[in-house]
Write a protein that holds these residues in place. Structure first.
Motif, PDB file in Angstrom:
ATOM      1  N   LEU A 120      33.644  -4.123 -11.913  1.00  0.00           N
ATOM      2  CA  LEU A 120      32.486  -3.979 -11.711  1.00  0.00           C
ATOM      3  C   LEU A 120      31.541  -4.489 -12.569  1.00  0.00           C
ATOM      4  O   LEU A 120      30.657  -3.574 -13.284  1.00  0.00           O
ATOM      5  N   VAL A 121      30.271  -5.329 -12.138  1.00  0.00           N
ATOM      6  CA  VAL A 121      29.010  -6.201 -13.541  1.00  0.00           C
ATOM      7  C   VAL A 121      27.701  -6.769 -12.310  1.00  0.00           C
ATOM      8  O   VAL A 121      28.711  -7.620 -11.586  1.00  0.00           O
ATOM      9  N   GLY A 122      27.134  -6.465 -13.047  1.00  0.00           N
ATOM     10  CA  GLY A 122      25.497  -7.331 -12.521  1.00  0.00           C
ATOM     11  C   GLY A 122      25.401  -6.243 -11.997  1.00  0.00           C
ATOM     12  O   GLY A 122      24.922  -5.030 -12.138  1.00  0.00           O
ATOM     13  N   PRO A 123      23.895  -6.408 -11.224  1.00  0.00           N
ATOM     14  CA  PRO A 123      22.616  -5.568 -11.107  1.00  0.00           C
ATOM     15  C   PRO A 123      23.089  -5.246  -9.475  1.00  0.00           C
ATOM     16  O   PRO A 123      24.163  -5.599  -8.805  1.00  0.00           O
ATOM     17  N   VAL A 124      22.670  -3.724  -9.051  1.00  0.00           N
ATOM     18  CA  VAL A 124      23.008  -2.841  -8.247  1.00  0.00           C
ATOM     19  C   VAL A 124      22.370  -3.718  -6.846  1.00  0.00           C
ATOM     20  O   VAL A 124      20.928  -3.439  -7.006  1.00  0.00           O
ATOM     21  N   PRO A 125      23.377  -3.871  -5.913  1.00  0.00           N
ATOM     22  CA  PRO A 125      21.763  -4.085  -4.176  1.00  0.00           C
ATOM     23  C   PRO A 125      20.955  -3.203  -3.746  1.00  0.00           C
ATOM     24  O   PRO A 125      21.697  -1.588  -4.773  1.00  0.00           O
ATOM     25  N   GLY A 126      19.803  -3.636  -4.182  1.00  0.00           N
ATOM     26  CA  GLY A 126      19.063  -2.699  -3.236  1.00  0.00           C
ATOM     27  C   GLY A 126      18.298  -1.765  -4.655  1.00  0.00           C
ATOM     28  O   GLY A 126      17.590  -0.523  -4.387  1.00  0.00           O
TER      29      GLY A 126
END
Ligand SMILES: Cc1cc2nc3c(=O)[nH]c(=O)nc-3n(C[C@H](O)[C@H](O)[C@H](O)COP(=O)(O)OP(=O)(O)OC[C@H]3O[C@@H](n4cnc5c(N)ncnc54)[C@H](O)[C@@H]3O)c2cc1C
Length: 809
Positions: free
Chosen positions: A335-341
């Motif tokens: 799980l990689v990346g910017p968290v939505p919201g």
């Protein structure tokens, strides 16, 4: 301890250390890592340290390749010994399916420049004399496999980062996270607070708990995992003495085990069927560099196979058994990346193969944070590929399924059963009664095809053509010659409203905005001109729009739109508050006209109209659009009307020979019409010029990525999306599934993105990217399908109705 930093990385396992290193590499040096105990205190310290490049997703494989190749560099720069062993690895096949799978894996590796070799069982025996040859029929040898010292690697990343100015605080627990109104963070630790612009959750075994500090329930679960190490073995010593090198690593799919040399003995790990989650609800903060109690009974079935496949092991003494926990997401990818919201909040967790993937995760996350783009196709690892439906219990079911299947083949037409049916639309029972065979996408059940009455609704899993083939052919005929009905709820649907919506959208969309009552196709690009998404845009008012896009990208795309939102504009994800049924085929208008008072004549309701009309008594939005290439309507309603709508259309369709069709038929029909699809032809690594989305590119307005598009239009794209007719092997026909290499002049020049057998035209078709200078109509290529290079002719236009008249009638 610093009181402020640009980034605080939470967690000092191999992943957090890699993120820290890559941030400094790319120029951010005001960065700190906070570790509650010592570096490696989570899963990392007891890992077996094995690494390989092979992955079901070639883009992830590429990042694994990067990771493996990085170790010598960080060892050299940090001076920290990583104990790098690169003996290569054998993937051993016990049956034909596995051999096919290996051939496909080898083929996929080709366009990534991976040099893997298919060898016979006898050759495998020569390379790995411990194995009993008659259990195997062949193997794939990958020279880029090996193992490292987990602690050495973590310290090497950390050492390099420190040299560049990063700071690491050990024995410092992050107990809370507080976001300020400006989006920055107060990271609350035992030793004080750090004010950070960005936070990275690299909490490994505690990633879920770190997520909960800000109200997130991440789809992560730890599983117990065991490996054992034998006493020194004479057979190992003899091999080392005779060859002067270490035994290669072995991956034994039938035994669901991996095996490699460790010192003078062997290390054997299993992915046992009787797998056990660890701390399924909450990971205790008191867990500290601990191991779990081994349970040899649990892995006994794998050990029995191991003793048969490698008889010398049966006589070897066991020196040590390790049982430790490590984390997985429901599909086994990170799980990689910017968290939505959530602003400035980044994930780098659920990395189940930290020594194969940690480097790639660190690199792409650092690029994403610094440049706003991961720089690689990391769709398979994006934290936004799961929605709220991925609850704790769902994650538990799927992670266990994934663990059990770690060494099983998942066929391209296979739908995994656990955690289903969870998410359904109101017509689910109706379609089940019609013998639907179900698939799940982004958690939602959708019909793949409809088995014939009286026969079991089940699809044989295969790399070739399944029992669905003749039934799907009939569904295609129904659509092309009469009228087909299907569910289309499995699109992502968004509504954009509020004063200024039109101006805001126009600044994002490559196409002009449709007039009120109309719909058009558009792309959304990033500043470098790569495809963020492709959408149908329907306008129902001056500042009132529906957007339809790929359902699997719902969280991914909404993150983009919400991240660019302008004041006064409202962007709503409609989810299942809007569901749909779709009519397609020459009889579609007659059926729909018989149940609505609105005139559907082409002069009143031309192709690409989108209006609010009543269908029977049901308030609906009806778009005259098609993905099949025939006359078609997509009818969108609130869920409480969907059953009534289904019954109404089904009854009305009977005089016109209506039949149901599913996703498999849709994929066949869209191939005939040369329609591309998201996550295949259209992905963030391609540009709209490469993807030939010219009809959706209007340079009469400003939009994100426009400069890059203009420059590429002027220079011409390096590669071009192309459309091929394949000649399958007549003895055992198989169609492409995606990621097959495309050969030309004896070299691999490109890859397939997707394809299908076009039933109505009776042709096997494929899409793929090739260098633009080769993308010449009529040019001959070869596509490697299950180890066979099959002829492929580049076609200039759709095989069916190239002028697009059927959908405009
Ligand atoms: C038995 C076994 C064998 C394995 N073999 C292999 C293998 O051969 N190859 C391979 O690639 N992978 C293997 N793995 C998996 C590998 O261990 C993991 O992929 C890897 O360790 C994950 O690293 P991580 O940094 O994400 O997590 P972790 O190692 O769990 O690190 C997370 C860190 O974050 C810290 N932390 C968490 N919360 C906080 C907080 N609030 N404040 C401060 N610090 C915090 C923790 O203390 C911990 O040190 C194996 C795992 C096991 C259990």
């Amino acid at each position: 301890m610093k009181s402020s930093a640009q980034v605080v990385v939470i967690g000092g396992g191999v992943v957090g250390a890699s993120v820290l290193f890559h941030l400094t590499e790319l120029g951010w040096t005001d960065v700190v890592l906070v570790e509650r105990k010592e570096l490696t205190a989570g899963s990392t310290w007891h890992a077996a340290g094995g690494m390989h490049t092979l992955n079901g997703d070639p883009n992830v494989a590429k990042l694994q390749q990067y990771t493996v190749e990085l170790y010598r560099e960080i060892e050299r720069r940090s001076g920290q010994n990583c104990s790098i062993h690169m003996p290569g690895g054998l993937m051993l096949a016990g049956d034909r399916e596995r051999m096919d799978w290996l051939r496909m894996a080898q083929a996929r590796g080709r366009y990534l420049g991976m040099d893997m070799e298919i060898i016979s069982a006898a050759e495998a025996k020569r390379m790995f004399p411990l194995l009993e040859e008659h259990y195997f029929i062949g193997a794939l040898f990958d020279p880029t496999e090996g193992h490292v010292d987990p602690t050495g690697v973590t310290r090497a990343y950390a050492g390099c980062a420190r040299q560049a100015g990063a700071e690491i605080y050990q024995r410092t627990w992050v107990s809370g996270l507080r976001q300020r109104p400006d989006g920055t963070w107060d990271v609350i630790t035992e030793s004080g607070e750090i004010h950070a612009e960005h936070i990275v959750n690299a909490g490994g075994l505690w990633a879920r708990e770190v997520g909960r500090m800000i109200g997130l329930e991440l789809p992560v679960l730890a599983m117990e995992h065991m490996y054992l190490i034998t006493e020194d073995m004479d057979e190992v010593a003899e091999y080392n003495a005779a060859t002067g090198h270490e035994l290669p690593m072995g991956l034994d799919f039938d035994g669901e085990l991996y095996i490699r040399q460790e010192g003078g003995g062997m290390l054997l790990g299993t992915y046992e069927q009787a797998c056990v989650p660890w701390s399924p609800r909450e990971t205790p903060w008191t867990f500290d560099q601990q191991l779990l109690t081994p349970d040899l009974d649990r892995i006994a079935p794998s050990l029995e196979i191991a003793f048969k496949h490698y008889p010398a092991l049966a006589d070897a003494g066991i020196k040590n058994v390790i049982n430790g926990p490590f984390t997985f997401a429901p599909d086994g990818n990170p799980l990689v990346g910017p968290v939505p919201g959530v602003r400035n909040c980044w994930m780098a967790c659920a990395v189940m193969a930290g020594f194969s993937q940690g480097g790639g995760v660190g690199l792409t996350l650092a690029r994403w944070m610094i440049h706003g783009d991961p720089g690689e196709d990391i769709w398979a690892m994006d934290v936004a590929r799961f929605g709220n439906w991925a609850s704790l219990a769902y994650t538990n079911a799927k992670v266990r399924e994934n663990y059990r299947r770690r060494f099983r083949i998942t066929f391209p037409n296979e739908e995994l059963p656990d955690g289903r049916a969870l998410h359904t639309t109101p017509v689910y029972d109706r379609l089940t009664a019609h013998n639907a065979v179900w698939g799940a996408s982004f958690g939602l059940e959708h019909p793949l095809w409809f088995q014939r009455p009286g026969e079991e609704p089940r699809e044989d899993v295969t790399f070739r053509r399944s029992n669905a083939h003749p039934v799907v052919a009939d569904e295609c005929t129904t659509v092309r010659e009469r009228v087909g009905l299907t569910e289309c709820s499995n699109f992502a649907k968004y509504r954009v409203t509020g004063a200024g919506s039109a101006g805001w959208l126009q600044g994002l969309l490559t196409n002009g905005l449709p007039r009120v009552g109309r719909i058009n196709l558009t792309a959304v690009l990033d500043p470098s001109g790569h495809i963020v998404g492709e959408f149908s845009v329907a306008r129902v008012g001056t500042d009132d729009f529906f957007l339809f896009g790929s359902q699997i990208a719902e969280a991914h795309h909404s993150r983009w739109f919400l991240g660019h939102l302008a004041d006064g504009v409202r962007f709503d994800v409609l989810g299942l508050s809007l569901v749909g049924l779709s009519l397609a085929g020459p009889g579609a208008r007659d059926v729909l006209q018989s149940v609505t008072g609105a005139s559907l004549a082409t002069e009143n309701y031309p192709f690409m109209t989108f209006r609010r009309i009543d269908v029977g008594m049901i308030p609906a939005y009806v778009g005259r659009m098609t993905y099949t290439g025939d006359l078609g309507y997509e009818i969108w309603v609130a869920p409480e009307y969907q059953r009534a709508l289904f019954d109404l259309l089904w009854q009305a369709g009977k005089p016109y020979g209506i039949g149901l069709f599913g996703f498999r038929a849709l994929m066949s029909l869209r191939m005939e019409k040369m329609f591309g699809t998201w996550a295949r032809e259209y992905r963030p690594i391609y540009t709209p010029v490469e993807a030939r989305m010219h009809r959706s590119l209007k340079l009469d307005h400003d939009f994100i990525g426009r400069d890059a598009v203009e420059a590429e239009l002027a220079s011409g794209p390096a590669r071009t999306l192309s459309y091929f007719e394949i000649t399958p092997d007549p003895a055992e026909p198989a169609d492409v599934v995606g990621d097959e290499p495309i050969w030309h002049g004896g070299a691999v020049v490109g890859w397939v993105t997707s394809g299908a057998y076009a039933h109505y035209s009776r042709r096997s078709l494929a899409f793929g990217y090739v260098p633009s200078e080769l993308a010449v109509p009529g040019a001959m290529f070869e596509v490697e399908i299950i180890g066979q290079r099959r002829p492929a002719r580049l076609l200039p236009e759709p095989v069916l109705d190239p002028a697009g008249q059927r959908m405009r009638v």
